[in-house]
Design an enzyme around this catalytic site. Structure first.
Site, PDB file in Angstrom:
ATOM      1  N   ASP A   1       0.850  -1.194   0.000  1.00  0.00           N
ATOM      2  CA  ASP A   1       0.000   0.000   0.000  1.00  0.00           C
ATOM      3  C   ASP A   1       0.887   1.246   0.000  1.00  0.00           C
ATOM      4  OD1 ASP A   1      -3.205   0.548   1.008  1.00  0.00           O
ATOM      5  OD2 ASP A   1      -1.765   2.215   1.148  1.00  0.00           O
ATOM      6  N   ILE A   2       0.478   2.251  -0.759  1.00  0.00           N
ATOM      7  CA  ILE A   2       1.275   3.475  -0.890  1.00  0.00           C
ATOM      8  C   ILE A   2       1.254   4.314   0.394  1.00  0.00           C
ATOM      9  CG2 ILE A   2      -0.483   5.081  -1.766  1.00  0.00           C
ATOM     10  CD1 ILE A   2       1.566   5.834  -3.977  1.00  0.00           C
TER      11      ILE A   2
ATOM     12  N   ASN B   1     -12.980  -3.091   2.468  1.00  0.00           N
ATOM     13  CA  ASN B   1     -13.992  -2.046   2.551  1.00  0.00           C
ATOM     14  C   ASN B   1     -14.850  -2.072   1.291  1.00  0.00           C
ATOM     15  OD1 ASN B   1     -12.864  -0.974   4.995  1.00  0.00           O
ATOM     16  ND2 ASN B   1     -11.237  -0.066   3.762  1.00  0.00           N
TER      17      ASN B   1
ATOM     18  N   GLN C   1     -14.944   2.850   1.143  1.00  0.00           N
ATOM     19  CA  GLN C   1     -14.062   2.308   0.104  1.00  0.00           C
ATOM     20  C   GLN C   1     -13.584   3.450  -0.781  1.00  0.00           C
ATOM     21  OE1 GLN C   1     -15.989  -0.502  -2.511  1.00  0.00           O
ATOM     22  NE2 GLN C   1     -14.087  -1.100  -3.526  1.00  0.00           N
TER      23      GLN C   1
ATOM     24  N   HIS D   1     -10.307  -5.227  -3.219  1.00  0.00           N
ATOM     25  CA  HIS D   1      -8.980  -5.446  -2.636  1.00  0.00           C
ATOM     26  C   HIS D   1      -9.111  -5.862  -1.191  1.00  0.00           C
ATOM     27  CE1 HIS D   1     -10.021  -1.166  -2.292  1.00  0.00           C
ATOM     28  NE2 HIS D   1      -9.375  -1.160  -1.140  1.00  0.00           N
ATOM     29  N   LEU D   2      -8.148  -6.678  -0.780  1.00  0.00           N
ATOM     30  CA  LEU D   2      -8.051  -7.103   0.612  1.00  0.00           C
ATOM     31  C   LEU D   2      -6.810  -6.448   1.192  1.00  0.00           C
ATOM     32  CD1 LEU D   2      -9.478  -9.245   2.504  1.00  0.00           C
ATOM     33  CD2 LEU D   2      -7.576 -10.766   1.913  1.00  0.00           C
ATOM     34  N   HIS D   3      -6.999  -5.727   2.311  1.00  0.00           N
ATOM     35  CA  HIS D   3      -5.845  -5.184   3.030  1.00  0.00           C
ATOM     36  C   HIS D   3      -5.311  -6.278   3.962  1.00  0.00           C
ATOM     37  CE1 HIS D   3      -6.838  -0.776   2.327  1.00  0.00           C
ATOM     38  NE2 HIS D   3      -8.043  -1.301   2.150  1.00  0.00           N
TER      39      HIS D   3
HETATM   40  P1  5GP Z   1      -9.831   1.506   0.438  1.00  0.00           P
HETATM   41  O1  5GP Z   1     -10.102   2.737   1.257  1.00  0.00           O
HETATM   42  O2  5GP Z   1     -10.436   1.597  -0.930  1.00  0.00           O
HETATM   43  O3  5GP Z   1     -10.189   0.243   1.163  1.00  0.00           O
HETATM   44  O4  5GP Z   1      -8.242   1.424   0.296  1.00  0.00           O
HETATM   45  C1  5GP Z   1      -7.549   1.916  -0.813  1.00  0.00           C
HETATM   46  C2  5GP Z   1      -6.072   1.819  -0.484  1.00  0.00           C
HETATM   47  O5  5GP Z   1      -5.360   2.013  -1.673  1.00  0.00           O
HETATM   48  C3  5GP Z   1      -5.584   2.867   0.519  1.00  0.00           C
HETATM   49  O6  5GP Z   1      -5.011   2.202   1.654  1.00  0.00           O
HETATM   50  C4  5GP Z   1      -4.536   3.664  -0.274  1.00  0.00           C
HETATM   51  O7  5GP Z   1      -3.406   4.032   0.508  1.00  0.00           O
HETATM   52  C5  5GP Z   1      -4.171   2.702  -1.389  1.00  0.00           C
HETATM   53  N1  5GP Z   1      -3.755   3.349  -2.623  1.00  0.00           N
HETATM   54  C6  5GP Z   1      -4.384   4.359  -3.272  1.00  0.00           C
HETATM   55  N2  5GP Z   1      -3.718   4.690  -4.391  1.00  0.00           N
HETATM   56  C7  5GP Z   1      -2.662   3.849  -4.454  1.00  0.00           C
HETATM   57  C8  5GP Z   1      -1.605   3.702  -5.411  1.00  0.00           C
HETATM   58  O8  5GP Z   1      -1.498   4.400  -6.423  1.00  0.00           O
HETATM   59  N3  5GP Z   1      -0.678   2.727  -5.151  1.00  0.00           N
HETATM   60  C9  5GP Z   1      -0.760   1.922  -4.044  1.00  0.00           C
HETATM   61  N4  5GP Z   1       0.195   1.005  -3.884  1.00  0.00           N
HETATM   62  N5  5GP Z   1      -1.753   2.038  -3.137  1.00  0.00           N
HETATM   63  C10 5GP Z   1      -2.681   2.998  -3.343  1.00  0.00           C
END
Ligand code: 5GP
Length: 127
Positions: A35-36, A97, A104, A110-112
């Protein structure tokens, strides 16, 4: 059930190679990458390569092969990162999420996988 998938979402762009990622594992159907904006010392995202918006979309429409591959990759991530208790790690949490209530951000399933520290309670009360 009709699911609407946005092919311009950031993970679709990562899958097309338009945006770089730090890959942990790549298979025929699945990609795992860091994750970034890590929320813990271990924070890896596991995504299917297919166009699925969230968990229920994936669980409903993905093939058995895609689901098995995704699950195996997620398990391998738990071990490779050293988080898995069975591998001597301190444990981990997986989170997916979905939608507005799930907050989300990226509309590609995606799975964290989070670990490397004690993660606290699962949810914070809002009241
Ligand atoms: P969500 O809130 O949709 O469950 O999580 C999205 C995740 O994607 C966040 O933890 C965010 O840091 C990550 N993310 C967003 N853009 C990028 C990206 O360009 N590269 C990577 N590696 N992660 C990203």
């Amino acid at each position: 059930m009709a699911y609407s998938y946005d092919p311009q979402n950031i993970f679709a762009r990562i899958l097309r190679g338009e945006i770089p990622n730090k890959t942990v594992i790549e298979t025929e159907h699945t990609l795992a990458f860091h994750d970034i904006g890590p929320q813990a010392p271990i924070h890896v995202l596991v995504i299917p390569k297919g166009a699925y918006v969230n968990f229920d979309h994936f669980a409903t429409e993905a093939s058995a092969e895609e689901i098995a591959d995704f699950t195996r990759v997620a398990g391998r991530v738990c071990h490779m990162t050293g988080a898995a208790p069975g591998a001597g790690g301190g444990g981990y949490r997986t989170i997916s999420n979905a939608g507005e209530a799930g907050v989300q951000e990226v509309p590609h399933y995606h799975l964290h996988v989070l670990g490397g520290r004690v993660l606290g309670r699962m949810l914070q009360r809002q009241d």
